[in-house]
Design a protein around this motif. Sequence first.
Motif, mmCIF file in Angstrom:
data_model
loop_
_atom_site.group_PDB
_atom_site.id
_atom_site.type_symbol
_atom_site.label_atom_id
_atom_site.label_comp_id
_atom_site.label_asym_id
_atom_site.label_seq_id
_atom_site.Cartn_x
_atom_site.Cartn_y
_atom_site.Cartn_z
ATOM 1 N N UNK A 3 0.855 -1.177 0.000
ATOM 2 C CA UNK A 3 0.000 0.000 0.000
ATOM 3 C C UNK A 3 0.893 1.229 0.000
ATOM 4 N N UNK A 4 0.658 2.120 -0.945
ATOM 5 C CA UNK A 4 1.421 3.357 -1.035
ATOM 6 C C UNK A 4 0.473 4.524 -0.784
ATOM 7 N N UNK A 5 0.840 5.356 0.159
ATOM 8 C CA UNK A 5 0.119 6.596 0.408
ATOM 9 C C UNK A 5 0.866 7.731 -0.251
ATOM 10 N N UNK A 6 0.139 8.583 -0.951
ATOM 11 C CA UNK A 6 0.753 9.737 -1.610
ATOM 12 C C UNK A 6 0.185 11.001 -0.978
ATOM 13 N N UNK A 7 1.053 11.799 -0.394
ATOM 14 C CA UNK A 7 0.668 13.131 0.054
ATOM 15 C C UNK A 7 0.987 14.059 -1.105
ATOM 16 N N UNK A 33 0.671 -5.660 6.074
ATOM 17 C CA UNK A 33 0.793 -4.910 4.827
ATOM 18 C C UNK A 33 2.111 -4.131 4.805
ATOM 19 N N UNK A 34 2.682 -4.043 3.626
ATOM 20 C CA UNK A 34 3.882 -3.218 3.426
ATOM 21 C C UNK A 34 3.387 -1.822 3.041
ATOM 22 N N UNK A 35 3.616 -0.844 3.912
ATOM 23 C CA UNK A 35 3.046 0.486 3.739
ATOM 24 C C UNK A 35 4.156 1.515 3.551
ATOM 25 N N UNK A 36 4.018 2.329 2.525
ATOM 26 C CA UNK A 36 4.997 3.366 2.216
ATOM 27 C C UNK A 36 4.279 4.691 2.039
ATOM 28 N N UNK A 37 4.834 5.744 2.621
ATOM 29 C CA UNK A 37 4.309 7.091 2.411
ATOM 30 C C UNK A 37 5.238 7.828 1.466
ATOM 31 N N UNK A 38 4.664 8.363 0.409
ATOM 32 C CA UNK A 38 5.392 9.239 -0.503
ATOM 33 C C UNK A 38 4.857 10.654 -0.304
ATOM 34 N N UNK A 39 5.553 11.448 0.481
ATOM 35 C CA UNK A 39 5.179 12.844 0.670
ATOM 36 C C UNK A 39 5.933 13.637 -0.384
ATOM 37 N N UNK A 75 -4.423 8.194 -2.266
ATOM 38 C CA UNK A 75 -3.978 9.525 -2.670
ATOM 39 C C UNK A 75 -4.585 10.556 -1.734
ATOM 40 N N UNK A 76 -3.731 11.353 -1.141
ATOM 41 C CA UNK A 76 -4.171 12.497 -0.363
ATOM 42 C C UNK A 76 -3.828 13.753 -1.132
#
Length: 188
Positions: A3-7, A33-39, A75-76
């Motif tokens: 799961x990738x979160x995009x700020x 879950x493998x979670x990554x934040x891309x700010x 997507x944020x």
Amino acid sequence: MKIVGISGSNVGSKTRTAMNYTLSATRKKYPDAEITLLDLAEYNMVFSDGRNYSDYEGDTKFVTETIMSADAIIIGTPVFQASIPATLKNIFDLLPVNAFRDKVVSMLVTAGTAKHYLMVEQQLKPILAYMKAHIVQTFVFIEEKDFLRKEIVNDDVLFRIERLVEDTVMLVDAYVKIREAKDAEYDF
């Protein structure tokens, strides 16, 4: 599951705050879950010039390859001038047309007022549909009044964030089962 979160902005703090809450809820509910934040504020991204995403270097290559390897993307985005920020649009421009095929994409939006509620329906969802995303239809819309001192103070927003996380993961699981059933139809 990746799961990738995009700020999706390089300025402001509200979208990042909302993404922190979202990914924290994700980690708590789905610890495997493998979670990554891309700010996007933390990366030096170049503007798209039409090359394949894998031909870029540095932060641009890392961000695009991280997105391409995801099973789900949250997507944020803030609303700027009744639209998505240029930093987020650039991400879409860097990726291929079918970048979100077999990926589940959900959204949360921060805005100053409720006037911009339809931006997601009129701008963001059509882009994601064009790029072949499996879109979580409900999204979380967070207004200025829901924040206080870089914290979300509206319990309903927190509940909707938890629901968004559940819907995202459930949709990923559903599409995995559908693909497995389709693959089982073939004998080779």
